[in-house]
Design an enzyme around this catalytic site. Structure first.
Site, PDB file in Angstrom:
ATOM      1  N   CYS A 125       0.836  -1.209   0.000  1.00 54.18           N
ATOM      2  CA  CYS A 125       0.000   0.000   0.000  1.00 54.18           C
ATOM      3  C   CYS A 125       0.864   1.249   0.000  1.00 54.18           C
ATOM      4  O   CYS A 125       1.323   1.699   1.055  1.00 54.18           O
ATOM      5  CB  CYS A 125      -0.915   0.027   1.215  1.00 54.18           C
ATOM      6  N   ALA A 131      -1.612  10.892  -4.096  1.00 50.13           N
ATOM      7  CA  ALA A 131      -0.173  10.654  -4.192  1.00 50.13           C
ATOM      8  C   ALA A 131       0.092   9.399  -5.006  1.00 50.13           C
ATOM      9  O   ALA A 131       0.049   8.287  -4.500  1.00 50.13           O
ATOM     10  CB  ALA A 131       0.448  10.514  -2.802  1.00 50.13           C
ATOM     11  N   GLY A 132       0.340   9.589  -6.311  1.00 53.18           N
ATOM     12  CA  GLY A 132       0.662   8.469  -7.188  1.00 53.18           C
ATOM     13  C   GLY A 132       2.156   8.486  -7.440  1.00 53.18           C
ATOM     14  O   GLY A 132       2.941   7.942  -6.672  1.00 53.18           O
ATOM     15  N   SER A 133       2.532   9.184  -8.517  1.00 54.96           N
ATOM     16  CA  SER A 133       3.964   9.311  -8.835  1.00 54.96           C
ATOM     17  C   SER A 133       4.698  10.079  -7.736  1.00 54.96           C
ATOM     18  O   SER A 133       5.867   9.830  -7.455  1.00 54.96           O
ATOM     19  CB  SER A 133       4.130  10.047 -10.162  1.00 54.96           C
ATOM     20  N   TRP A 157      -5.738   2.126  -5.491  1.00 52.94           N
ATOM     21  CA  TRP A 157      -5.200   1.185  -6.505  1.00 52.94           C
ATOM     22  C   TRP A 157      -4.432   0.043  -5.848  1.00 52.94           C
ATOM     23  O   TRP A 157      -3.344  -0.313  -6.291  1.00 52.94           O
ATOM     24  CB  TRP A 157      -4.262   1.890  -7.499  1.00 52.94           C
ATOM     25  N   LYS A 270      -6.372 -15.388 -45.303  1.00 53.54           N
ATOM     26  CA  LYS A 270      -6.070 -15.163 -46.716  1.00 53.54           C
ATOM     27  C   LYS A 270      -6.831 -13.961 -47.262  1.00 53.54           C
ATOM     28  O   LYS A 270      -8.022 -13.810 -47.017  1.00 53.54           O
ATOM     29  CB  LYS A 270      -6.428 -16.416 -47.511  1.00 53.54           C
ATOM     30  N   GLN A 337      -4.415  -4.725 -35.284  1.00 55.92           N
ATOM     31  CA  GLN A 337      -4.401  -4.274 -36.680  1.00 55.92           C
ATOM     32  C   GLN A 337      -4.269  -5.463 -37.630  1.00 55.92           C
ATOM     33  O   GLN A 337      -4.946  -5.531 -38.646  1.00 55.92           O
ATOM     34  CB  GLN A 337      -3.234  -3.299 -36.881  1.00 55.92           C
ATOM     35  N   GLU A 364       3.120   0.933 -11.148  1.00 59.06           N
ATOM     36  CA  GLU A 364       4.515   0.840 -10.700  1.00 59.06           C
ATOM     37  C   GLU A 364       5.418   1.842 -11.424  1.00 59.06           C
ATOM     38  O   GLU A 364       6.529   1.512 -11.836  1.00 59.06           O
ATOM     39  CB  GLU A 364       5.035  -0.590 -10.864  1.00 59.06           C
TER      40      GLU A 364
END
Lengths: 380, 252
Positions: A125, A131-133, A157, A270, A337, A364
């Site tokens: 945790c 506060a992420g990065s 998260w 094909k 694609q 992360e």
């Protein structure tokens, strides 16, 4: 020490055993886990029985005792099966590594060996709603009381948040101290004042359980603290240096599966009287995919190897994670694609892989933060 | 301590698309992935289960082949076998050579039971077990789908899948048992098992040292890949389908 690109007999065996598990056990449930947003507990138990969980946790603590290099070899195979399952599995290592790095013998017994022995899931945790990065911006607070602390705050998260028996929590003694105030503590999920939010309805890696975790005046004794006060930032960073190669290898696993699917499909499908793999427009996408997968794998293996040698790997693991995550995104988009309209439907495997890949650029450490770390290391 | 001998063969992974060598007499094996012959893996699993049911014993796995076959022996050790013997042999090994070598190894120690796959998935001869039993003068029970060992190791009861039903035999030990597909589902080597396998003994014996004639009795004259299946046709209606079945396939 010379360079050697040959896997040992044991490494090949680890790889093939993990691959078989991915093929026979993970792949068959991956689509349904993605649909319902849940991984069958029986699968986790089977992975536990085979030692596929707690990969780099020491044998004396009940883990598999693998080196980081051997660990990432296993992780690539698991992620080839399903990234959501792999994230669930790797989350255990992520939560236990801080204890392995900074815990006392007694803490390792209680918070690693006992938990692993009971085949439990655990959570790391760190992130918060605000506060992420910016890890130093953590607001979850440890307030001193007699015999320990009161822990209050919300974590966001959190992988396995709703399933974990135990949380490794990074909180601050005083937000004004920034990263110097961060302190790591271990909190059992059953402690009074601990609760978790609902399971996030995510774009990809939907099988992995992601929730908020809330701490409301939770009593934490001094014995639950890892290392000293204010050592949390260092513990978190050392942990993430170790696990960044794991995350990079999850991206490699996703991309490899997408590329294998696309190569197979291109040789079958094909148009204009021949297999679409015969057209250079398709060939170039496949050639780039396989080249970039290999490049990402090699970057990752080196960064894991550095960690095993006890050498700094922040630069190399950030390069690996950034490159692998962005590579997986491109490879999975190209795989769709190649499949054309079919690839855009859930009847074919590649759209899930693209959704799973997107998370690799975010969790992360986002691809942007990885670049910041890389640049910072360059300008040291 | 009782000993069970489990011969295992290194074969190309069944997922590998094999190519015939230009000579037409062998397949190209450079760089391909090798596995334990699946029937032999079932044999290893059965030996492990016998042991886990309380029948104290040592499980010895043996393979005949090039140095690389030690990988398959490590797999068996990681599954739980106790020790391994690699009979190093760079030349081709057919059922005849294999059974001669195995008979020689068998006589160098005291084994109470030999369990092996009924056949290998590469050469599919299905005779090494039978030849070995005959050579050693031991009872044999082939195509086992169930195996029960008497606790005093005097006999083993083997259920075999035969045409139209099951047959149960009692064979006195020592004996040779060959395994069928439905005997069990082999376990995967666990990660701790793989780590532990490193410390288990793997002895290497040169085939030429066993005093056995290593000349194969079988010569492969020609190998061919199966004919490529022709593409099907899409039909517009059931009427068209019925017409084709009647007029072209002549099955109606």
């Amino acid at each position: 020490m010379s360079l050697a690109f040959q896997l040992s007999e044991d490494q090949k065996l680890l790889q093939s055993s993990a691959h078989r598990f991915a093929q026979d056990e993970i792949l068959p449930i991956a689509k349904e886990a993605d649909r319902v947003g849940e991984i069958p507990r029986a699968l986790i138990d089977k992975a536990y029985d085979l030692g596929l969980i707690n990969l780099v946790i020491a044998e004396e603590s009940g883990g598999s005792g693998l080196s980081n290099l051997d660990g990432v070899l296993v992780i690539e195979e698991l992620a080839w099966g399903c990234a959501g399952v792999t994230t669930t599995i790797v989350a255990n290592d992520l939560a236990l590594i801080p204890i392995q790095l900074a815990g006392s013998a007694e803490q390792k017994k209680r918070y690693i060996a006992d938990v692993v022995g009971a085949k439990q899931l655990v959570s790391f945790c760190l992130s918060e709603p605000g506060a992420g990065s910016d890890v130093a911006g953590i607001k979850t607070r440890l307030t001193k009381v007699s015999g320990g602390y009161r822990l209050t705050g919300a974590k966001q998260w959190i992988t396995n948040g709703g399933l974990a028996a135990q949380y490794t929590v990074f909180a601050t003694l005083d937000p004004a101290l920034k990263h110097k105030g961060l302190t790591a503590v271990v909190v059992p999920a059953g402690a009074e004042g601990v609760s978790h939010g609902h399971h996030e309805d995510k774009l990809g890696q939907r099988g992995s359980n992601t929730t908020t975790v809330n701490f409301d005046e939770v009593f934490v004794s001094d014995e639950q603290r890892l290392g000293g006060e204010g050592e949390g930032f260092k513990i978190a960073m050392r942990t993430l240096d170790m696990t960044r190669p794991f995350t990079a290898m999850i991206a490699v696993g996703i991309a490899r599966r997408a590329a294998e699917c696309a190569l197979g499909y291109a040789q079958e499908r094909k148009q204009f009287g021949k297999a679409i793999a015969e057209f250079q427009g398709i060939q170039f996408m496949l050639a780039d995919a396989y080249t970039n997968i290999d490049a990402a794998r090699l970057l990752t293996l080196r960064s894991a190897w550095l960690a095993d040698q006890g050498q700094p790997n922040s630069l190399e693991s950030s390069m690996a994670k950034r490159f692998a995550a962005d590579m997986a995104m491109q490879v999975t988009i190209d795989a769709i694609q190649i499949y054309g309209g079919y690839g855009y439907t859930k009847d074919y495997p590649v759209e899930k892989l693209m959704r799973d890949a997107k998370l690799m650029q975010i969790y992360e450490g986002t691809s942007q933060i990885q670049r910041v770390v890389i640049a910072r290391e360059l300008m040291k | 301590m009782k000993k069970i001998l489990v011969p295992i063969k290194r074969v190309p992974d069944y997922e590998v698309k094999l190519k015939v060598a230009p000579s037409g007499e062998s397949v190209i094996t450079d760089g391909i992935k090798w596995i334990v012959n699946p029937f032999d893996e079932i044999a290893v699993e059965e030996a492990l289960r016998l042991k886990e049911r309380g029948n104290e014993c040592e499980i010895v796995v043996v393979s005949i082949g090039p140095e690389g076959a030690s990988e398959q022996l490590r797999t068996a050790l990681a599954m739980g076998a106790d020790s391994a013997i690699l009979v190093k042999c760079e030349s081709a090994v057919d059922s005849h050579v294999a059974h001669e070598i195995l008979a020689q190894l068998y006589s160098q120690d005291t084994y109470s039971l030999v369990i092996m796959g009924k056949q290998s998935i590469d050469s599919d001869a299905n005779q090494t077990g039978q030849l070995l039993a005959a050579k050693l003068g031991l009872p044999q029970a082939t195509f086992a789908s169930k195996l029960e060992l008497k606790s005093d190791w005097s006999e083993v009861q083997v259920t075999r899948e035969v045409d139209g039903g099951l047959e149960t035999l009692s064979v006195s030990l020592p004996a040779v048992v060959t395994t069928d597909l439905r005997l069990n589902e082999p376990r995967y080597p666990s990660l701790p098992g793989i780590v532990k396998a490193k410390k288990k003994p793997l002895n290497i014996v040169e085939a030429s040292s066993l005093g056995v004639d290593l000349t194969p009795r079988i010569k492969i004259r020609k190998l061919e890949t199966p004919a490529v299946r022709k593409a099907g046709v899409k039909l517009g209606s059931v009427v068209e389908l019925v017409d084709k079945l009647r007029d072209e396939a002549k099955v109606l």
